[in-house]
Every structure is written in structure tokens, then in C-alpha cells.
Scaffold this active site. Structure first.
Site, mmCIF file in Angstrom:
data_model
loop_
_atom_site.group_PDB
_atom_site.id
_atom_site.type_symbol
_atom_site.label_atom_id
_atom_site.label_comp_id
_atom_site.label_asym_id
_atom_site.label_seq_id
_atom_site.Cartn_x
_atom_site.Cartn_y
_atom_site.Cartn_z
ATOM 1 N N LYS A 191 10.643 -6.580 1.757
ATOM 2 C CA LYS A 191 10.306 -5.165 1.929
ATOM 3 C C LYS A 191 8.851 -4.989 2.356
ATOM 4 O O LYS A 191 8.547 -4.227 3.279
ATOM 5 C CB LYS A 191 10.581 -4.414 0.622
ATOM 6 C CG LYS A 191 10.439 -2.902 0.703
ATOM 7 C CD LYS A 191 11.314 -2.201 -0.314
ATOM 8 C CE LYS A 191 10.805 -2.292 -1.724
ATOM 9 N NZ LYS A 191 9.736 -1.281 -1.999
ATOM 10 N N SER A 192 7.951 -5.706 1.686
ATOM 11 C CA SER A 192 6.522 -5.576 2.001
ATOM 12 C C SER A 192 6.229 -5.976 3.447
ATOM 13 O O SER A 192 5.481 -5.296 4.159
ATOM 14 C CB SER A 192 5.695 -6.460 1.060
ATOM 15 O OG SER A 192 5.848 -6.053 -0.274
ATOM 16 N N ARG A 218 5.020 -3.631 6.983
ATOM 17 C CA ARG A 218 3.803 -3.978 7.726
ATOM 18 C C ARG A 218 4.108 -4.367 9.173
ATOM 19 O O ARG A 218 3.303 -4.107 10.069
ATOM 20 C CB ARG A 218 3.075 -5.108 6.990
ATOM 21 C CG ARG A 218 2.430 -4.651 5.675
ATOM 22 C CD ARG A 218 2.190 -5.817 4.722
ATOM 23 N NE ARG A 218 1.419 -5.436 3.533
ATOM 24 C CZ ARG A 218 1.918 -4.818 2.473
ATOM 25 N NH1 ARG A 218 3.200 -4.481 2.445
ATOM 26 N NH2 ARG A 218 1.153 -4.524 1.433
ATOM 27 N N ASP A 262 6.564 -6.809 -9.654
ATOM 28 C CA ASP A 262 7.850 -6.153 -9.395
ATOM 29 C C ASP A 262 9.017 -6.866 -10.071
ATOM 30 O O ASP A 262 10.113 -6.318 -10.171
ATOM 31 C CB ASP A 262 8.112 -6.078 -7.886
ATOM 32 C CG ASP A 262 7.261 -5.018 -7.208
ATOM 33 O OD1 ASP A 262 6.836 -4.067 -7.898
ATOM 34 O OD2 ASP A 262 7.008 -5.141 -5.998
ATOM 35 N N SER A 268 -4.396 -4.567 -6.375
ATOM 36 C CA SER A 268 -3.284 -3.818 -5.804
ATOM 37 C C SER A 268 -3.204 -4.091 -4.308
ATOM 38 O O SER A 268 -4.137 -3.769 -3.562
ATOM 39 C CB SER A 268 -3.471 -2.312 -6.033
ATOM 40 O OG SER A 268 -2.598 -1.561 -5.208
ATOM 41 N N LYS A 321 4.837 3.058 -11.610
ATOM 42 C CA LYS A 321 5.726 2.658 -10.524
ATOM 43 C C LYS A 321 6.723 3.791 -10.278
ATOM 44 O O LYS A 321 6.474 4.946 -10.627
ATOM 45 C CB LYS A 321 6.427 1.340 -10.877
ATOM 46 C CG LYS A 321 5.508 0.129 -10.842
ATOM 47 C CD LYS A 321 5.154 -0.238 -9.408
ATOM 48 C CE LYS A 321 4.424 -1.547 -9.313
ATOM 49 N NZ LYS A 321 4.153 -1.938 -7.903
ATOM 50 N N GLN A 374 -1.289 -2.627 -2.200
ATOM 51 C CA GLN A 374 -1.216 -1.375 -1.457
ATOM 52 C C GLN A 374 -2.598 -0.782 -1.254
ATOM 53 O O GLN A 374 -2.919 -0.298 -0.154
ATOM 54 C CB GLN A 374 -0.303 -0.384 -2.188
ATOM 55 C CG GLN A 374 1.169 -0.791 -2.183
ATOM 56 C CD GLN A 374 2.048 0.215 -2.888
ATOM 57 O OE1 GLN A 374 1.584 1.230 -3.420
ATOM 58 N NE2 GLN A 374 3.344 -0.060 -2.909
ATOM 59 N N GLY A 421 6.198 4.086 -1.948
ATOM 60 C CA GLY A 421 4.757 4.074 -2.175
ATOM 61 C C GLY A 421 4.020 3.271 -1.129
ATOM 62 O O GLY A 421 2.892 3.606 -0.751
ATOM 63 N N ARG A 447 14.811 -1.239 -9.066
ATOM 64 C CA ARG A 447 14.645 -2.500 -9.791
ATOM 65 C C ARG A 447 15.197 -2.420 -11.216
ATOM 66 O O ARG A 447 15.722 -3.407 -11.743
ATOM 67 C CB ARG A 447 13.180 -2.937 -9.789
ATOM 68 C CG ARG A 447 12.634 -3.112 -8.371
ATOM 69 C CD ARG A 447 11.437 -4.004 -8.299
ATOM 70 N NE ARG A 447 10.788 -3.897 -7.003
ATOM 71 C CZ ARG A 447 11.194 -4.501 -5.893
ATOM 72 N NH1 ARG A 447 12.265 -5.267 -5.920
ATOM 73 N NH2 ARG A 447 10.543 -4.334 -4.746
#
Length: 428
Positions: free
Chosen positions: A21-22, A26, A314, A166, A341, A168, A93, A387
Site C-alpha cells: 500500500k505504501s 508513492r 501496522d 513517522s 490510527k 508519513q 491518511g 487491520r
């Protein structure tokens, strides 16, 4: 939607999980800021990553999908157009915080919002450094909550020490640094996941990394790329734990991302006694990957705290399930980030696992779990958190009788097809 799980004899088979996902987020973002065509294979077609695509389409970027490949026609750093409507980040987020960094450098006005859950999540830690760089924000609670109006413009480079580790926050500042003059530096107390640094280099940015410090040189010429997204270790985590807690299991997950800033769950499960082997190691688009084999065994309690927390933040909901089955006490500390979260994950995990008969004690920054007692099937809820929903489904595999997870449709946020993959390896 409800997801029903029954106690199983074992789990066996070879599976793959959706793209990370991350990295998916990007790839689209940098593809949009690069010149030329970017082709992304194994993109996660979950709702969070689709929110990112929608936002960039709304800013005039040509993005299409054909045979599972996402094509982004980038127009360079100045190629985005002022959106005609509010940009909706949904539940994501990552979309919101990284997009704030990109919008900070745009010479136009924009407004970001999200769903009810995202509108409760803190944005001040991002808007504070971005305002220091020269962007303007207006919104609820002094510009710390969505909806947020952004007035972007000419940015200056900064050296910023983050209050927390973090990815993010770091990524938002580095994204803004692309539009600033000079070198933007982000210094963290502990190194967070480094997908942004790796992908910036892949697209041609000048990036420097030294321990917990990352820097990017402003005004680079980014070039479109052809890349494949590795399998998401955060999605694989549910099957890693499932195979570890169900005796007699033998599951291999193919093509999983093994980024060292993300693989803390493997260390913890091995410390708890799980048998884990990694084969077919390689590199995919600058990211380490491999096949991960897990065989069930007797797990024991452990302590999970300190520097490893950002590497598995996570995965804590499903690691709590492993702790519930393990013999002895497991202590989670230094994880206060879970309170902000998609939901308060500490409170949600504690409340839901208690329904299975688990003895669990909430702490301000974690929890203490007394494991080893048989779990009893129950009716639980996802709390609107993908999750939590998947973690409770995994708990159901080791619980007597039947477990029902309510509001399970939220799982599509990160893992479309989760139920089918799970059913494919169950031996009843």
C-alpha cells in the site's frame, strides 16, 4: 458485510498478497510529478490507493489501468492543475499527509477532506513544518484537522527534527522539499520506513540518507519509470501470524516486500518461536523481496518495544493475536501512535480480544496480554478499521466454534479478496 471464520485443523499452501500500500501510493504520486510515462504493475487496487488516483486525476493527471498495469502520464513538478472541487482522500491518511506536502509547493488553492475517520486524525504534525517552509493552511482546530484549505507557493528548504518517527510526516516534508530551493533535511528520533527515499532515488531525485536523517535536493528533474510493487508485508502479516498460531500449518507467501524498515514482524515471530524461512531473495524496483515460509509451532510471550515499533506499527493488531495464543506474557510498549490510527487500535484490540476470553490490559502506549488460554469463538467488529477486521478473523482460526467479524467490508481498504485467499489455505 459479515465475515465468518471457523476453527481450522491447519493452514497449507502457497499464496501471494496484494501490492504494498505504501509503495503504491508513492508510485502514483511521483509518477504524476515526473516527466513522461510511469507504468506500475501489481498496484494495490484497494480503496485507499484508489483515493490517491482520484485526487491526482482531479488535478489533471492522465491515469489509466489496463490488464492490471497503472499508467501515469506525468507532467513534471509543475504539471498539476488547480482542482475544481474538494480533493477527497477517503480513509487514507497516507494520501492526505503526503498530498499536503505536494500541494504545499503548488501555485494554486486546494482543499482536502476525507471520511469521518480521517477527519478525526491529526494533521498538525504535518502542517507545522510545511507552514515553516512557506505554505498556508486553514482548517478546523487551527489547521490541524481535515477539511484543510491549502495555499501553496514558493517554498524554502528546512532542517526539521520530527517529534516522532513517522514515515508519513517524513515523506510529506520530503515531497514538499522537491519544490523548495536548496536541500530539505528531515531528522527522526528513530528511522521510519524508507519507501519515499528509495522511490525518489528511483525517479531521479538526489537523496542523501544517513542513519535517521534523510535529505532531498530541491527542483530535481524526475523521470517516469517502469516498476513492479512488491507484495505488502502488512497484508502478509495476517497469514504469517495465522500459520504461526495454528499447529501443523505450512504456508509460503510469494514475492513479499522485505524492506528492513518494515520487517519487524518477522523478527518478533521468530523470537516467539515461529519457524520462518526466506527464499528467492531479490530486488524489485529498489525494494528487497522474497518468499516467506511459515510453519506453525509453540509460541511464547515476549516484549515488543523500543526501536522495533516503527518497523511493525501496522502489524501490532495481529501480533496481539499471536500473543493471545502464545504461552506466557507479551508486553507491547512505546506504541502510543496506535491511539491515532483509523481507530484507537489499542482500545479496539483490547476490547475485541477480550470477547475471545483473552486476558488483556490496556496501557497508555500499548498493552499486556496473558496468553496461552484457549480462545472461544465470538461476534466481533472491525471498528471501521481494516487491520482490526483481519486480525479478528485470524483469531477466529484458533478459537473454538465460530467467529463472526461484523463490518468486514472495510477490509477492502487494503486487501481486496482477503476472504478468498484465506479460504484457499484452510484445511478443515
Amino acid at each position: 458485510m459479515e465475515l465468518t471464520v471457523k476453527q481450522c485443523r491447519s493452514l497449507r499452501g502457497r499464496i501471494s498478497v496484494p501490492g504494498d500500500k505504501s509503495i503504491s501510493h508513492r508510485a502514483v504520486m511521483l509518477g504524476a510529478l515526473a516527466r513522461g510515462k510511469t507504468e506500475i504493475s501489481n498496484y494495490l487496487m484497494g480503496e485507499d490507493c484508489l483515493s490517491t488516483i482520484k485526487c491526482f486525476k482531479a488535478m489533471g493527471v492522465d491515469i489509466s489501468e489496463n490488464n492490471g498495469v497503472i499508467t501515469v502520464q506525468g507532467g513534471g513538478l509543475q504539471g498539476l492543475k488547480e482542482p475544481e472541487d474538494v480533493l477527497d482522500c477517503g480513509n487514507s491518511g497516507t494520501t492526505a499527509r503526503l498530498l499536503l506536502g505536494i500541494l504545499a509547493g503548488q501555485p494554486f488553492f486546494s482543499v482536502l477532506t476525507g471520511d469521518q475517520s480521517l477527519r478525526r486524525r491529526p494533521m498538525g504534525r504535518v502542517t507545522t513544518p510545511l507552514a515553516q517552509m512557506g505554505a498556508g493552511f486553514a482548517g478546523r482546530k487551527q489547521g490541524t484537522l481535515l477539511p484543510l484549505a491549502v495555499r501553496g507557493g514558493k517554498l524554502k528548504a528546512i532542517h526539521y527534527k520530527t517529534p516522532v518517527a513517522s514515515a508519513q510526516l517524513k515523506s510529506s516534508i520530503l515531497m514538499a522539499g522537491l519544490f523548495a530551493g536548496g536541500k530539505t533535511v528531515v531528522e527522526e528520533p528513530v528511522k521510519s520506513r524508507d519507501h519515499t527515499e528509495r522511490m525518489l532515488q528511483l525517479f531521479g531525485a538526489r537523496v542523501e540518507v544517513d542513519g535517521c536523517t534523510a535529505a532531498v535536493q530541491g527542483q530535481p528533474e524526475l523521470t517516469g519509470q517502469k516498476l513492479t510493487v512488491p507484495g505488502d508485508i502488512s497484508s502478509a502479516a495476517f497469514f504469517l501470524v495465522a500459520a504461526a498460531i495454528v499447529p501443523g500449518s505450512d504456508v509460503t507467501i510469494e514475492g513479499v516486500g522485505l524492506n528492513p524498515t518494515r520487517n519487524g514482524i518477522l523478527e518478533v515471530l521468530q523470537n516467539m518461536g515461529a519457524r520462518i524461512d526466506i527464499t528467492n531473495r531479490g530486488l524489485e524496483s529498489g525494494e528487497p523481496v522474497g518468499d516467506v515460509r511459515v510453519r506453525g509451532g509453540m509460541l511464547k510471550g515476549t516484549v515488543i518495544d523500543g526501536d522495533i515499533i516503527p518497523r511493525l506499527i501496522d502489524e501490532i493488531p495481529v501480533l496481539a493475536v499471536a500473543a493471545a495464543v502464545a504461552q506466557g506474557k507479551t508486553i507491547f510498549r512505546d506504541a502510543a501512535e496506535l491511539r491515532v490510527k483509523e481507530t484507537d487500535r489499542i482500545a479496539a484490540v483490547a476490547g475485541e480480544l477480550a470477547k475471545f476470553g483473552v486476558k488483556i490490559e490496556e496501557q497508555p502506549d500499548g498493552m499486556i496480554i496473558e496468553g496461552g488460554k484457549p480462545l472461544t469463538g465470538t461476534v466481533c467488529t472491525s471498528h471501521g478499521d481494516h487491520r482490526i477486521g483481519m486480525a479478528m478473523a485470524v483469531a477466529g482460526l484458533a478459537a473454538s466454534g465460530k467467529t463472526v467479524v461484523q463490518d468486514a467490508e472495510i477490509i477492502n481498504i487494503s486487501f481486496p479478496g482477503f476472504e478468498n485467499v484465506l479460504k484457499s489455505i484452510i484445511v478443515e
